[in-house]
Design a protein around this motif. Structure first.
Motif, short mmCIF file in Angstrom:
data_model
loop_
_atom_site.label_atom_id
_atom_site.label_comp_id
_atom_site.label_asym_id
_atom_site.label_seq_id
_atom_site.Cartn_x
_atom_site.Cartn_y
_atom_site.Cartn_z
N ASN A 162 -2.81 2.39 -3.96
CA ASN A 162 -2.15 3.66 -3.66
C ASN A 162 -3.16 4.76 -3.40
O ASN A 162 -4.20 4.82 -4.05
N LEU A 163 -2.81 5.61 -2.47
CA LEU A 163 -3.58 6.84 -2.23
C LEU A 163 -2.77 8.01 -2.75
O LEU A 163 -1.64 8.24 -2.32
N LEU A 164 -3.36 8.73 -3.68
CA LEU A 164 -2.71 9.91 -4.23
C LEU A 164 -3.24 11.11 -3.43
O LEU A 164 -4.42 11.44 -3.53
N LEU A 165 -2.37 11.73 -2.64
CA LEU A 165 -2.82 12.76 -1.71
C LEU A 165 -2.55 14.18 -2.20
O LEU A 165 -2.93 15.14 -1.56
N SER A 166 -1.86 14.29 -3.33
CA SER A 166 -1.58 15.61 -3.87
C SER A 166 -1.55 15.51 -5.39
O SER A 166 -1.23 14.46 -5.95
N ASP A 167 -1.88 16.63 -6.03
CA ASP A 167 -1.89 16.63 -7.50
C ASP A 167 -0.49 16.52 -8.06
O ASP A 167 -0.29 16.11 -9.20
N ARG A 185 0.85 -1.19 0.00
CA ARG A 185 0.00 0.00 0.00
C ARG A 185 0.88 1.24 0.00
O ARG A 185 1.85 1.31 0.75
N GLY A 186 0.51 2.19 -0.85
CA GLY A 186 1.33 3.38 -1.01
C GLY A 186 0.57 4.65 -0.71
O GLY A 186 -0.63 4.75 -0.96
N LEU A 187 1.31 5.63 -0.17
CA LEU A 187 0.76 6.95 0.13
C LEU A 187 1.65 7.97 -0.55
O LEU A 187 2.85 8.01 -0.28
N ALA A 188 1.10 8.76 -1.46
CA ALA A 188 1.93 9.71 -2.22
C ALA A 188 1.41 11.12 -2.01
O ALA A 188 0.30 11.45 -2.41
N ASP A 189 2.25 11.94 -1.39
CA ASP A 189 1.87 13.32 -1.08
C ASP A 189 2.95 14.26 -1.61
O ASP A 189 4.01 13.81 -2.08
N GLY A 190 2.71 15.57 -1.49
CA GLY A 190 3.68 16.58 -1.90
C GLY A 190 4.07 16.42 -3.36
O GLY A 190 3.20 16.22 -4.22
N ARG A 191 5.36 16.49 -3.62
CA ARG A 191 5.86 16.23 -4.98
C ARG A 191 6.55 14.86 -5.03
O ARG A 191 7.44 14.63 -5.85
N GLY A 192 6.13 14.01 -4.13
CA GLY A 192 6.76 12.69 -4.00
C GLY A 192 6.51 11.80 -5.19
O GLY A 192 5.56 11.99 -5.95
N HIS A 193 7.38 10.82 -5.32
CA HIS A 193 7.34 9.91 -6.46
C HIS A 193 7.47 8.48 -5.92
O HIS A 193 8.42 8.18 -5.21
N ALA A 194 6.49 7.65 -6.24
CA ALA A 194 6.53 6.26 -5.78
C ALA A 194 6.44 5.33 -6.98
O ALA A 194 5.64 5.55 -7.89
N VAL A 195 7.28 4.32 -6.96
CA VAL A 195 7.28 3.31 -8.02
C VAL A 195 7.07 1.95 -7.38
O VAL A 195 7.69 1.64 -6.36
N PHE A 196 6.18 1.17 -7.95
CA PHE A 196 6.00 -0.20 -7.49
C PHE A 196 5.94 -1.12 -8.69
O PHE A 196 5.23 -0.86 -9.65
N THR A 214 -4.37 -0.25 -7.89
CA THR A 214 -5.26 0.91 -7.92
C THR A 214 -4.49 2.15 -7.46
O THR A 214 -3.56 2.06 -6.67
N VAL A 215 -4.88 3.27 -8.02
CA VAL A 215 -4.38 4.56 -7.56
C VAL A 215 -5.62 5.44 -7.40
O VAL A 215 -6.35 5.65 -8.36
N GLY A 216 -5.90 5.90 -6.19
CA GLY A 216 -7.12 6.68 -5.99
C GLY A 216 -6.93 7.76 -4.94
O GLY A 216 -5.88 7.85 -4.31
N ALA A 217 -7.96 8.56 -4.78
CA ALA A 217 -7.93 9.64 -3.79
C ALA A 217 -8.62 9.16 -2.52
O ALA A 217 -9.20 8.08 -2.49
N LEU A 218 -8.55 9.97 -1.48
CA LEU A 218 -9.28 9.66 -0.25
C LEU A 218 -10.77 9.64 -0.54
O LEU A 218 -11.26 10.35 -1.40
N ASP A 219 -11.49 8.82 0.20
CA ASP A 219 -12.92 8.65 0.01
C ASP A 219 -13.68 9.90 0.52
O ASP A 219 -13.58 10.25 1.69
N GLU A 220 -14.44 10.54 -0.39
CA GLU A 220 -15.14 11.78 -0.03
C GLU A 220 -16.18 11.56 1.08
O GLU A 220 -16.35 12.39 1.96
#
Lengths: 246, 433
Positions: free
Chosen positions: B337-342, B305-316, B366-372
């Protein structure tokens, strides 16, 4: 306490509320009854501040403050509480942790001292008794794997813990069997008080046998078409919405 | 010659023709012939090592940072030994728990090199940055869990990086031998000492052999900083009916790259490969997982499970290979993955290569945003937006953290993740409730 004036709300380009007005004083319990699609849930969400509800006209004053200008968490901190029709499941967050975050956020907003873990557990157990919520459910993830009745009881449990000034109960009776309905209603009735107002939104008259309202409003197609005392609910049950709305 | 390759000795055939000299010689020859991987290499498409390859690193000076780094970790109920500057600090470790021997790799190779032949180098092939380690390592650890031993105290290897004012590198090597029928938990932590302004490279290779019917849990925690570069390889070999549970927790870093290889050599083995990673700021985190089912009736489950925020870069990237003859294998891969920033980026590619009919397999990403709906529910209960986001972010990750079999480590990794989340400090402490 709550004053809704000529409220127009669009959802995804469609107008759902079409000039709704309502006034609710401290200590009062009002019921809003209406058929499916009349705008009941839209009203509850727009009062709680959910995204995606566009207010095109009208205003909502809460203790004289423009409620619609506040973020959802600010409304909650000021004592607005929505009991959800469909409580949300949050895997990975325990019920007790969720509630502790909520209670402490409200206490902080009121300038009160936050509760530590031990104080909070004592507080939570006390509140759980009100709706006969199994203490085991406190440890489980929020609403995850809860039955329909457990979810609704959990909402009233949260309401008891947060001690709101204005409680909006969105179809809190839906999906409950008669025993669960009684427990939930007893919980709500115990929370009635001179400083607290409640807006009870329901599809069925049955709930109002247990939570007896001061006023009943009939919502049809985005407007309140009739208001009256508690006998209006019985009349609705007998004659149906179509006749009253027409 | 400058840059990283200048550190690699000329691959002239060495005088001593022992297995270790051959290993080192081949690794050096490989690097001089092939160089380091660039963007054209599929496995390095999304992770650039150009800046690192062009850097000339000084070896890390013998460090006294180890005791302070161990103190900083607090008491987590583990038996601990530090590795700093590529060398173990065994003096500070005290006696290993019953059933376990821990020895410096240099000492073990000097004492009885034949004992490690067929072990060292067997878990990780000497290519790319594993070749750099093979050419340059001078020391590390050999952890041996005796046959049948049931070791309840986790064995904790703490890799301490001490950045300086000029780039430094360390090349530790760790060998974990879980003998047949043993049961243990090994923890590797990668921490950085405060201070320093230049990059610090940890080029580590860990090789694990899990013997027949042995159970090994392996927790691997990286707490990266904007100065740390980790180029790591971890190779695991599973004997018949072995069980291996990997929990990888990678929290940031200028570059944190792990190549994890798991090889089913005996039938009926099981590997649970869990991971969680978090990137923020300019972090770059890259996990490559390769599972080879060579023997049959094994089960591998990869769940990251991945969390990507800021200008971070994650590779799996995960590849599950079922070789011909490995009938009855089950191979499952999942990456969410949770994409926490644009501005954050996630590249994910789980895939399978199956050369056998009788196999159960699945993969998904999957790569998605937090659940609204969840966010609104929290906000409707007065929880401020940033805190609500962090609560849900943490909840997403904790499925992996809670799987760690030693409660103080669950607490430590949870706190480490929370401390990286906005308002995370406010969430600490209450989570165990």
């Amino acid at each position: 306490m709550l004053k809704i004036e000529n409220l127009h709300v669009r959802v995804g380009g469609t107008e759902i509320l079409k000039g709704l007005s309502l006034e609710l004083g401290a200590g009062e319990v009002h019921a809003i009854m209406g058929p499916n699609g009349s705008g009941k849930s839209t009203l509850s969400y727009v009062l709680a501040g959910r995204d995606g509800y566009e207010v095109t006209e009208g205003r909502v004053l809460y203790d004289g403050v423009d409620l619609l200008a506040l973020a959802p968490e600010e409304r909650a901190a000021k004592g607005v509480f929505l009991a959800f029709q469909y409580p949300v499941e949050i895997p990975g967050v325990s019920n007790v942790y969720f509630l502790k975050a909520a209670v402490n956020a409200v206490r902080k907003a009121r300038g009160e001292k936050e509760l530590d873990a031990i104080e909070f557990m004592r507080f939570a157990r006390e509140k759980a008794k009100l709706v006969a919520l199994d203490a085991e459910l406190l440890k489980r993830a929020v609403n995850s794997g809860f039955s329909g009745g457990e979810k609704k009881r959990n909402e009233v449990f949260q309401m008891a813990a947060l001690e709101p000034r204005l409680a909006i109960l969105d179809e809190t009776d839906s999906g409950l069997d008669i025993d669960a309905l009684r427990i939930v209603s007893d919980g709500v009735n115990a929370l009635r008080g001179p400083d607290r107002a409640m807006l009870v939104i329901t599809h069925y008259q049955r709930l109002l046998d247990y939570i007896v309202p001061d006023r009943v409003h009939v919502l049809v197609d985005g407007r309140i078409v009739r208001s009256g005392d508690k006998t209006l609910a019985g009349e609705l049950e007998a004659r149906g919405y179509a006749e009253l709305g027409g | 010659m400058s840059g990283l390759i200048s550190q690699v000795p000329d691959p002239a055939p060495s005088a001593g023709a022992g297995w270790l000299a051959t290993l080192r010689h081949e690794a050096a020859a490989y690097l001089h012939a092939r160089g380091f991987p660039g963007k054209k290499h599929e496995a390095w498409r999304f992770t650039s090592v150009r800046e690192i390859v062009e850097t000339t690193f000084a070896p890390e000076p013998a460090e006294r940072a180890a005791p302070a780094a161990l103190d900083a970790l607090g008491d987590d109920g583990t038996w601990r030994v530090a590795i700093a500057a590529g060398r173990p600090w065994l003096d500070g470790a005290g006696a290993a728990p019953d059933g376990v021997t821990v020895e410096s790799l240099a000492d073990a190779l000097a004492r009885d090199p034949a004992a490690l032949e067929g072990q060292l180098g067997a878990g990780v092939a000497a290519q790319d940055f594993a070749a750099l380690n093979a050419a340059l390592f001078t020391d590390g650890l050999v952890v041996r869990i005796r046959a049948g031993a049931d070791v309840t105290t986790p064995l904790h290897v703490v890799h301490v990086a001490t950045p300086g004012e000029a780039p430094r590198a360390a090349y530790p090597r760790v060998l974990v031998l879980a003998e047949p029928g043993s049961r243990a938990c090994v923890v590797e932590s990668f921490v950085a000492a405060p201070g320093g302004s230049a990059r610090h490279l940890t080029n580590v290779v860990t090789e694990v052999a899990v013997g027949a019917n042995a159970h090994l849990e392996h927790v691997r925690v990286t707490e990266g900083t904007d100065r740390t570069v980790q180029l790591a390889s971890l190779g695991v070999r599973l004997a018949r009916d072995a069980r291996y549970a990997s929990r990888v927790v990678t929290l940031g870093g200028a570059l944190s790259r792990l190549d994890l290889f798991v090889r089913f050599e005996g039938a009926g083995a099981e590997a649970l490969l869990d991971g969680v990673y978090h990137v923020d700021g300019q972090d770059h985190v890259d996990h490559h997982v390769r599972v080879d089912h060579v023997a049959g009736h094994g089960t591998s489950r990869t769940r990251y499970r991945g969390l990507a925020d800021g200008r971070g870069h994650a590779v799996f990237d995960a590849i599950g290979v079922v070789h011909r003859g490995a009938a009855g294998s089950a191979v499952h891969q999942e990456n969410r993955n949770l994409l926490l920033s644009d501005a954050a980026t996630v590249h994910t590619k789980p895939h399978l290569e199956i050369d056998e009919d009788d196999v159960a397999a699945s993969h998904g990403a999957t790569v998605g945003a937090l659940d609204e709906a969840q966010l609104f529910y929290l906000r409707a209960r007065a929880v401020p937006l940033s805190e609500a986001r962090s609560i849900l972010t943490f909840a997403f990750a904790r499925a992996v953290l809670d799987g760690i079999g030693h409660a103080p480590l669950v607490a430590r990794t949870s706190e480490a993740l929370l401390s990286r989340l906005p308002e995370g400090a406010a969430l600490r402490g209450g989570l165990s409730a």
